[in-house]
Design a protein around this motif. Structure first.
Motif: not given
Length: 165
Positions: A85-103
């Motif tokens: 269940e831990i593996i399934a929960a980990y794989r079913s979720f995306t999370a990240n934060s940082g910088r972005y740029e637009v072009n």
């Protein structure tokens, strides 16, 4: 008299600064704010019930979290999570934060912190480039073509509207 004029001018300046500060920063950046997922398309198929997703943009930074599974995320029992269940929960979720740029119509993110330690470890060269377009308060994003599945999402701006929760 000069003293009264000086005090009046000082109060006027302070009042203007206070009003501007309370109004908050004005931004012409259309990304600024919080966005919730309203629909997902994966490998050409619309997901029946949009899985939760939230992207927050400031002037230069972002935070992105979303359920990346087609089906709602499984919940675990009262005894705690099993390893599977831990593996399934980990794989079913995306999370990240940082910088972005637009072009143009390209949004490039660089994750400073991420759920995936390998992705995070690539900072600052861990760029992902999305294609986007706006329709009023709606943001449409296409995920990079090198992803395992073709993915796109539609997001609604939260500010000034009730959030779905």
């Amino acid at each position: 008299m000069r003293r009264i004029l000086g005090i009046t001018a000082t109060l006027a300046v302070l009042g203007t600064v206070t009003i501007a500060w309370r109004a908050g920063p004005s931004s012409s950046n259309p990304f600024d704010g919080a966005w919730v997922a309203t629909s997902w398309v994966v490998d050409g198929s619309a997901i029946e019930q949009a899985q939760p997703g939230l992207i927050i943009f400031t002037g230069t930074h972002y935070s992105m979290m979303y359920a990346n599974s087609v089906d709602p995320r499984a919940q675990y029992g009262d005894e705690g999570m099993t390893d599977a269940e831990i593996i399934a929960a980990y794989r079913s979720f995306t999370a990240n934060s940082g910088r972005y740029e637009v072009n143009g119509n390209q949004l490039t993110t660089r994750a400073y912190v991420a759920k995936d330690p390998n992705y995070m470890g690539g900072w600052p060269e861990n760029a992902e480039t999305y294609t986007f377009r706006f329709e009023g308060e709606t943001l449409h994003m296409e995920w990079p073509s090198d992803w395992p599945e073709a993915r796109s999402g539609t997001f609604r701006r939260v500010e000034g509207q009730p959030a779905p929760w």
